[in-house]
Motif scaffolding. Sequence first.
Motif, mmCIF file in Angstrom:
data_model
loop_
_atom_site.group_PDB
_atom_site.id
_atom_site.type_symbol
_atom_site.label_atom_id
_atom_site.label_comp_id
_atom_site.label_asym_id
_atom_site.label_seq_id
_atom_site.Cartn_x
_atom_site.Cartn_y
_atom_site.Cartn_z
ATOM 1 N N MET A 29 0.806 -1.195 0.000
ATOM 2 C CA MET A 29 0.000 0.000 0.000
ATOM 3 C C MET A 29 0.855 1.268 0.000
ATOM 4 N N THR A 30 2.132 1.119 0.301
ATOM 5 C CA THR A 30 3.037 2.264 0.246
ATOM 6 C C THR A 30 3.145 2.798 -1.176
ATOM 7 N N VAL A 31 3.113 1.879 -2.138
ATOM 8 C CA VAL A 31 3.172 2.290 -3.543
ATOM 9 C C VAL A 31 1.928 3.100 -3.888
ATOM 10 N N TRP A 32 0.781 2.662 -3.394
ATOM 11 C CA TRP A 32 -0.454 3.400 -3.650
ATOM 12 C C TRP A 32 -0.417 4.769 -2.978
ATOM 13 N N LEU A 33 0.145 4.836 -1.783
ATOM 14 C CA LEU A 33 0.272 6.130 -1.099
ATOM 15 C C LEU A 33 1.146 7.072 -1.914
ATOM 16 N N MET A 34 2.223 6.540 -2.462
ATOM 17 C CA MET A 34 3.111 7.354 -3.292
ATOM 18 C C MET A 34 2.352 7.899 -4.512
ATOM 19 N N PHE A 35 1.629 7.026 -5.210
ATOM 20 C CA PHE A 35 0.862 7.468 -6.368
ATOM 21 C C PHE A 35 -0.265 8.421 -5.960
ATOM 22 N N SER A 36 -0.827 8.207 -4.784
ATOM 23 C CA SER A 36 -1.879 9.096 -4.294
ATOM 24 C C SER A 36 -1.348 10.503 -4.052
ATOM 25 N N ILE A 37 -0.201 10.596 -3.414
ATOM 26 C CA ILE A 37 0.399 11.914 -3.139
ATOM 27 C C ILE A 37 0.803 12.599 -4.441
ATOM 28 N N VAL A 38 1.389 11.854 -5.360
ATOM 29 C CA VAL A 38 1.751 12.432 -6.663
ATOM 30 C C VAL A 38 0.494 12.893 -7.394
ATOM 31 N N GLY A 39 -0.587 12.105 -7.316
ATOM 32 C CA GLY A 39 -1.849 12.489 -7.948
ATOM 33 C C GLY A 39 -2.419 13.777 -7.374
ATOM 34 N N VAL A 40 -2.316 13.940 -6.048
ATOM 35 C CA VAL A 40 -2.780 15.185 -5.421
ATOM 36 C C VAL A 40 -1.953 16.359 -5.926
ATOM 37 N N ARG A 41 -0.648 16.172 -6.019
ATOM 38 C CA ARG A 41 0.223 17.259 -6.514
ATOM 39 C C ARG A 41 -0.075 17.619 -7.965
ATOM 40 N N LEU A 42 -0.406 16.613 -8.770
ATOM 41 C CA LEU A 42 -0.651 16.867 -10.195
ATOM 42 C C LEU A 42 -2.050 17.403 -10.487
ATOM 43 N N PHE A 43 -3.064 16.920 -9.745
ATOM 44 C CA PHE A 43 -4.446 17.147 -10.158
ATOM 45 C C PHE A 43 -5.336 17.860 -9.144
ATOM 46 N N ALA A 44 -4.856 18.209 -7.966
ATOM 47 C CA ALA A 44 -5.721 18.815 -6.940
ATOM 48 C C ALA A 44 -6.371 20.094 -7.456
ATOM 49 N N GLY A 45 -7.683 20.132 -7.410
ATOM 50 C CA GLY A 45 -8.447 21.307 -7.820
ATOM 51 C C GLY A 45 -8.569 21.514 -9.313
ATOM 52 N N LYS A 46 -8.103 20.564 -10.118
ATOM 53 C CA LYS A 46 -8.095 20.749 -11.567
ATOM 54 C C LYS A 46 -9.193 19.975 -12.287
ATOM 55 N N PHE A 47 -10.066 19.282 -11.554
ATOM 56 C CA PHE A 47 -11.140 18.519 -12.194
ATOM 57 C C PHE A 47 -12.473 19.271 -12.181
ATOM 58 N N TYR A 48 -12.465 20.508 -11.713
ATOM 59 C CA TYR A 48 -13.687 21.319 -11.725
ATOM 60 C C TYR A 48 -13.998 21.775 -13.144
ATOM 61 N N HIS A 49 -15.287 22.005 -13.404
ATOM 62 C CA HIS A 49 -15.697 22.449 -14.728
ATOM 63 C C HIS A 49 -17.042 23.165 -14.643
ATOM 64 N N CYS A 50 -17.297 23.997 -15.631
ATOM 65 C CA CYS A 50 -18.569 24.702 -15.741
ATOM 66 C C CYS A 50 -19.511 23.797 -16.524
ATOM 67 N N TYR A 51 -20.654 23.489 -15.939
ATOM 68 C CA TYR A 51 -21.527 22.444 -16.461
ATOM 69 C C TYR A 51 -22.941 22.966 -16.650
ATOM 70 N N ASN A 52 -23.532 22.653 -17.800
ATOM 71 C CA ASN A 52 -24.925 23.000 -18.077
ATOM 72 C C ASN A 52 -25.787 21.804 -17.697
ATOM 73 N N VAL A 53 -26.598 21.966 -16.658
ATOM 74 C CA VAL A 53 -27.414 20.878 -16.135
ATOM 75 C C VAL A 53 -28.505 20.482 -17.127
ATOM 76 N N THR A 54 -29.057 21.441 -17.848
ATOM 77 C CA THR A 54 -30.152 21.168 -18.780
ATOM 78 C C THR A 54 -29.683 20.326 -19.961
ATOM 79 N N SER A 55 -28.613 20.744 -20.607
ATOM 80 C CA SER A 55 -28.117 20.005 -21.775
ATOM 81 C C SER A 55 -27.151 18.888 -21.391
ATOM 82 N N GLU A 56 -26.779 18.822 -20.101
ATOM 83 C CA GLU A 56 -25.846 17.823 -19.581
ATOM 84 C C GLU A 56 -24.524 17.823 -20.348
ATOM 85 N N GLN A 57 -23.981 19.020 -20.576
ATOM 86 C CA GLN A 57 -22.720 19.167 -21.291
ATOM 87 C C GLN A 57 -21.852 20.207 -20.596
ATOM 88 N N LEU A 58 -20.544 20.047 -20.794
ATOM 89 C CA LEU A 58 -19.601 21.059 -20.327
ATOM 90 C C LEU A 58 -19.693 22.279 -21.222
#
Length: 145
Positions: free
Chosen positions: A1-30
């Motif tokens: 699980m140490t390997v997963w922790l390493m990948f988890s920390i790297v993933g946080v450094r690479l992607f934290a806060g970057k998966f947000y998007h502006c979304y239209n609920v009616t048309s269900e599209q970005l």
Amino acid sequence: MTVWLMFSIVGVRLFAGKFYHCYNVTSEQLLVPEEAGNKSDCFFLINEGFTEIVWKNSKLNFDNVGLSYVSLLHMATFSGWLEIIYAAVDSTQVEAQPVYEYRLYMYLYFVCFVIIGGFFTFNLFTRVFINTLDQLQHKICLYTG
């Protein structure tokens, strides 16, 4: 699980806060980046009365280590993994709208995780299984003579 922790920390450094998007609920599209390029553009549209538009995060993301573990679990089981990969490759920067295949090199992170993380996890379970079989065989040999 140490390997997963390493990948988890790297993933946080690479992607934290970057998966947000502006979304239209009616048309269900970005919304495309030309309509709303970042969080403030999206909130401007919301304040202008576009009630069907929301600024939302992907369900599977890397905003902290716990959520990163959950996302990596989905990657390892290949359940919902495409959503994660597409969001990562399309991510640009914090509070910015995703752009199609903006960071193609992020595929390497996921390929490395599947190969390395999957190998160590599989190796661990195989080792436990073989040790259990060895212990059972030893017990059988003791009882039979």
